[in-house]
Design a protein around this motif. Structure first.
Motif, PDB file in Angstrom:
ATOM      1  N   CYS A  68       0.846  -1.194   0.000  1.00 50.00           N
ATOM      2  CA  CYS A  68       0.000   0.000   0.000  1.00 50.00           C
ATOM      3  C   CYS A  68       0.883   1.247   0.000  1.00 50.00           C
ATOM      4  CB  CYS A  68      -0.916   0.005   1.219  1.00 50.00           C
ATOM      5  SG  CYS A  68      -2.050  -1.408   1.299  1.00 50.00           S
ATOM      6  N   SER A  91      -4.664   9.917   0.121  1.00 51.63           N
ATOM      7  CA  SER A  91      -5.288   8.652  -0.276  1.00 51.63           C
ATOM      8  C   SER A  91      -4.275   7.542  -0.086  1.00 51.63           C
ATOM      9  CB  SER A  91      -5.683   8.666  -1.760  1.00 51.63           C
ATOM     10  OG  SER A  91      -6.455   9.788  -2.075  1.00 51.63           O
ATOM     11  N   ILE A  93      -3.566   3.750  -1.604  1.00 56.55           N
ATOM     12  CA  ILE A  93      -3.937   2.751  -2.610  1.00 56.55           C
ATOM     13  C   ILE A  93      -3.149   1.484  -2.328  1.00 56.55           C
ATOM     14  CG2 ILE A  93      -3.877   2.182  -5.075  1.00 56.55           C
ATOM     15  CD1 ILE A  93      -4.244   5.203  -5.589  1.00 56.55           C
ATOM     16  N   PRO A  97      -2.390   1.089  -8.747  1.00 53.64           N
ATOM     17  CA  PRO A  97      -3.435   2.088  -8.986  1.00 53.64           C
ATOM     18  C   PRO A  97      -4.210   1.768 -10.263  1.00 53.64           C
ATOM     19  CG  PRO A  97      -1.326   3.146  -8.538  1.00 53.64           C
ATOM     20  CD  PRO A  97      -1.058   1.685  -8.726  1.00 53.64           C
ATOM     21  N   VAL A 107      -7.384   8.376 -10.415  1.00 54.15           N
ATOM     22  CA  VAL A 107      -7.381   7.099  -9.712  1.00 54.15           C
ATOM     23  C   VAL A 107      -8.797   6.684  -9.319  1.00 54.15           C
ATOM     24  CG1 VAL A 107      -6.622   5.977  -7.589  1.00 54.15           C
ATOM     25  CG2 VAL A 107      -5.035   7.339  -8.898  1.00 54.15           C
ATOM     26  N   ASN A 109      -9.316   3.576  -7.323  1.00 49.19           N
ATOM     27  CA  ASN A 109      -9.346   2.522  -6.309  1.00 49.19           C
ATOM     28  C   ASN A 109      -8.654   2.833  -4.980  1.00 49.19           C
ATOM     29  OD1 ASN A 109      -6.844   2.414  -7.726  1.00 49.19           O
ATOM     30  ND2 ASN A 109      -6.545   0.292  -7.097  1.00 49.19           N
ATOM     31  N   PRO A 110      -8.906   3.994  -4.366  1.00 50.29           N
ATOM     32  CA  PRO A 110      -8.331   4.202  -3.039  1.00 50.29           C
ATOM     33  C   PRO A 110      -8.974   3.275  -2.017  1.00 50.29           C
ATOM     34  CG  PRO A 110      -9.886   5.956  -3.541  1.00 50.29           C
ATOM     35  CD  PRO A 110      -9.737   5.132  -4.790  1.00 50.29           C
TER      36      PRO A 110
END
Length: 197
Positions: A68, A91, A93, A97, A107, A109-110
């Motif tokens: 992450c 954020s 991720i 990403p 982006v 998909n946090p």
């Protein structure tokens, strides 16, 4: 939107997403986009910036070499389900990403979003914006950090897929970010912060 924070920019005209992205690429300041409207984002005060820098530093240290990664407020997040484009203060991720049309810019998909609350945006961040963020399929935690006092609110998805609230109110406590299984002392988050009196 019920609460017009940040302030509407570019008048009454509605814009397409492509128009917004073109405007934003050339803009000197950041703007949010929601359902055709473009909103100017105001600049934060020193306590806000200090907290954001402290948090980003602590997250960077804890996540170095892991799956992450934290990103600062230059990272734009897009929510396909409701059209919002926005710039969270921080954020996280996990994994690679995912971006809009593989553009390496917007982006999707946090896993964790932090917002540092300012007097002008705290109602929006707690209310309408949180509703919009809940449309992000990958989001597991939404963390609100007050910039006017020691107070952190953590909204987490539980096993029943419902949001639960945990609060921290003293510098002796440590913020637990479950998604990354890390804790950060509030004393570190608020170090160097000088509040207005």
């Amino acid at each position: 939107m019920d609460i017009r924070e940040p302030a509407v920019a570019y008048g009454k005209r509605l814009f397409t997403i492509d128009e917004y992205l073109a405007i934003e690429e050339a803009a000197l300041e950041k703007h949010e986009y929601y359902k055709g409207e473009i909103f100017a984002m105001s600049g934060p005060k020193i306590p806000h910036l200090t907290i954001a820098a402290n948090l980003f530093t602590e997250l960077g240290i804890r996540l170095k070499g892991k799956n992450c990664r934290p990103y600062n407020s230059d990272m734009r997040v897009h929510i396909k389900a409701n059209t919002l484009f926005t710039y969270p203060d921080i954020s996280i991720i996990c994994g690679e990403p995912e971006t809009l049309n593989n553009d390496n810019w917007n982006v999707l998909n946090p896993a964790v979003i932090f917002e540092i609350l300012s007097p002008s945006t705290k109602n929006y961040d707690r209310g309408e914006k949180f509703k919009l963020y809940r449309d992000i399929p990958t989001l597991k935690e939404y963390i609100l950090v007050d910039s006017e006092s020691v107070h952190i609110e953590v909204f987490r998805l539980n096993e029943s897929n419902r949001w639960e609230l945990e609060e921290y109110r003293t510098q002796e406590e440590a913020l637990y970010v479950r998604t990354i299984n890390e804790t950060i002392p509030l004393a570190e988050i608020y170090t160097g912060v000088k509040w207005e009196v």
